[in-house]
Write a protein that holds these residues in place. Structure first.
Motif, PDB file in Angstrom:
ATOM      1  N   THR A  85      36.426  26.355  34.510  1.00 58.24           N
ATOM      2  CA  THR A  85      37.729  25.866  34.098  1.00 58.24           C
ATOM      3  C   THR A  85      37.666  24.363  33.863  1.00 58.24           C
ATOM      4  O   THR A  85      36.660  23.711  34.156  1.00 58.24           O
ATOM      5  N   ASP A  86      38.751  23.815  33.324  1.00 54.81           N
ATOM      6  CA  ASP A  86      38.782  22.393  33.001  1.00 54.81           C
ATOM      7  C   ASP A  86      38.580  21.496  34.213  1.00 54.81           C
ATOM      8  O   ASP A  86      38.116  20.360  34.086  1.00 54.81           O
ATOM      9  N   ASP A  87      38.944  21.978  35.391  1.00 58.78           N
ATOM     10  CA  ASP A  87      38.806  21.137  36.592  1.00 58.78           C
ATOM     11  C   ASP A  87      37.479  21.371  37.317  1.00 58.78           C
ATOM     12  O   ASP A  87      37.279  20.895  38.424  1.00 58.78           O
ATOM     13  N   GLY A  88      36.560  22.122  36.687  1.00 59.05           N
ATOM     14  CA  GLY A  88      35.254  22.351  37.284  1.00 59.05           C
ATOM     15  C   GLY A  88      35.167  23.571  38.171  1.00 59.05           C
ATOM     16  O   GLY A  88      34.107  23.846  38.741  1.00 59.05           O
ATOM     17  N   SER A  89      36.268  24.304  38.323  1.00 64.59           N
ATOM     18  CA  SER A  89      36.235  25.532  39.108  1.00 64.59           C
ATOM     19  C   SER A  89      35.511  26.624  38.321  1.00 64.59           C
ATOM     20  O   SER A  89      35.258  26.489  37.122  1.00 64.59           O
ATOM     21  N   LEU A  90      35.179  27.696  38.999  1.00 65.44           N
ATOM     22  CA  LEU A  90      34.607  28.870  38.351  1.00 65.44           C
ATOM     23  C   LEU A  90      35.596  30.011  38.518  1.00 65.44           C
ATOM     24  O   LEU A  90      35.996  30.323  39.638  1.00 65.44           O
ATOM     25  N   ALA A  91      36.003  30.606  37.397  1.00 60.70           N
ATOM     26  CA  ALA A  91      37.020  31.648  37.419  1.00 60.70           C
ATOM     27  C   ALA A  91      36.418  33.001  37.069  1.00 60.70           C
ATOM     28  O   ALA A  91      35.536  33.104  36.221  1.00 60.70           O
ATOM     29  N   ILE A  92      36.909  34.038  37.741  1.00 58.38           N
ATOM     30  CA  ILE A  92      36.560  35.424  37.440  1.00 58.38           C
ATOM     31  C   ILE A  92      37.845  36.125  37.016  1.00 58.38           C
ATOM     32  O   ILE A  92      38.871  36.012  37.697  1.00 58.38           O
ATOM     33  N   ALA A  93      37.801  36.830  35.893  1.00 56.27           N
ATOM     34  CA  ALA A  93      39.012  37.457  35.357  1.00 56.27           C
ATOM     35  C   ALA A  93      38.724  38.870  34.862  1.00 56.27           C
ATOM     36  O   ALA A  93      37.561  39.273  34.717  1.00 56.27           O
ATOM     37  N   ASP A  94      39.799  39.616  34.600  1.00 55.14           N
ATOM     38  CA  ASP A  94      39.647  40.960  34.048  1.00 55.14           C
ATOM     39  C   ASP A  94      39.729  40.912  32.527  1.00 55.14           C
ATOM     40  O   ASP A  94      39.855  39.837  31.921  1.00 55.14           O
ATOM     41  N   ALA A  95      39.694  42.078  31.898  1.00 62.22           N
ATOM     42  CA  ALA A  95      39.659  42.146  30.436  1.00 62.22           C
ATOM     43  C   ALA A  95      40.909  41.574  29.792  1.00 62.22           C
ATOM     44  O   ALA A  95      40.873  41.129  28.639  1.00 62.22           O
ATOM     45  N   ALA A  96      42.026  41.578  30.523  1.00 63.82           N
ATOM     46  CA  ALA A  96      43.274  41.047  29.978  1.00 63.82           C
ATOM     47  C   ALA A  96      43.385  39.533  30.175  1.00 63.82           C
ATOM     48  O   ALA A  96      44.365  38.926  29.748  1.00 63.82           O
TER      49      ALA A  96
END
Length: 229
Positions: A85-96
């Motif tokens: 993400t823009d703040d350096g975090s790592l995001a996990i998301a679903d297909a939506a």
């Protein structure tokens, strides 16, 4: 530290707008994150493995293996993509594009979530499916050379100093390379274990698939192993 956001707070607002495919200049960063990762609770409960790929999908990069999370971490069972993400975090998301979990990382530490049930994101280590805890590591250990030569016997305890750090103590005489460190405290973080000296010194170890530890590559000096007695 990592933050786990409630679905109610992100399901509408996110639409994965904070996670965009990496620019060409970031390709090395994406490649470096690719591979199989263990997502596991800090409590020592069983976690699950996710494989981060480099193929672009929607607003991120592909994740495979999420079905293995259905029982240990059901919140991640529908994971299909990951990205920074823009703040350096790592995001996990679903297909939506709904955010399922987000992690942050402090320099020198693993990816970690924050919230009611902190969770680690660590490079998978053999068949290990959980992280060690202070309680599971407490007890008698031996610091030795790879050839088995004794360097120092120590005891890791769950007793804590006023700052909340667990105590440790050597048992008998230790070789000067350890004795001179005046080690009195220790802490576990993910698959890492660090011993702390009363004069500000430290000694770090990394866990191996068999549950023993080896001195971290960042440490100077001869290689050492940490094994249970």
């Amino acid at each position: 530290m990592i933050r786990v956001l409630g679905l109610a707070a992100v399901s509408v607002a996110l639409a994965f707008t904070v996670v965009q495919p990496a620019r060409a200049a970031d390709s090395e960063l994406i490649q470096g994150q690719a591979g199989t990762w263990l997502v596991a609770p800090e409590s020592g409960a069983k976690g699950c493995r996710l494989t981060f790929g480099t193929n672009a999908v929607s607003s991120g990069y592909e994740i495979t293996g999420a079905d293995a999370c259905a029982t240990p971490l059901p919140a991640l069972a529908t994971a299909t993509m990951w990205n920074f993400t823009d703040d350096g975090s790592l995001a996990i998301a679903d297909a939506a594009g709904t955010l399922l979990m987000r992690f942050q990382q402090e320099e020198g530490s693993p990816w970690q979530s924050e919230g009611g049930n902190p969770t680690w994101l660590l490079p998978a280590l053999g068949d290990v499916d959980h992280v060690p805890t202070a309680a599971s590591l407490a007890g008698a250990w031996r610091i030795q050379r790879p050839d088995g030569k004794l360097v120092c016997d120590i005891t890791l305890t769950t007793d804590k100093d006023p700052d909340g750090t667990a105590k440790m103590s050597p048992n008998g005489d230790c070789a000067s390379e350890i004795g001179d460190l005046k080690l009195t405290l220790w802490a576990a973080e993910g698959f890492g274990l660090v011993m702390l000296g009363s004069d500000g010194s430290s000694l770090s170890f990394d866990m191996k698939p068999d549950g023993t530890f080896q001195k971290s590559e960042e440490e100077e000096g001869e290689p050492l192993l940490l094994v249970r007695k």
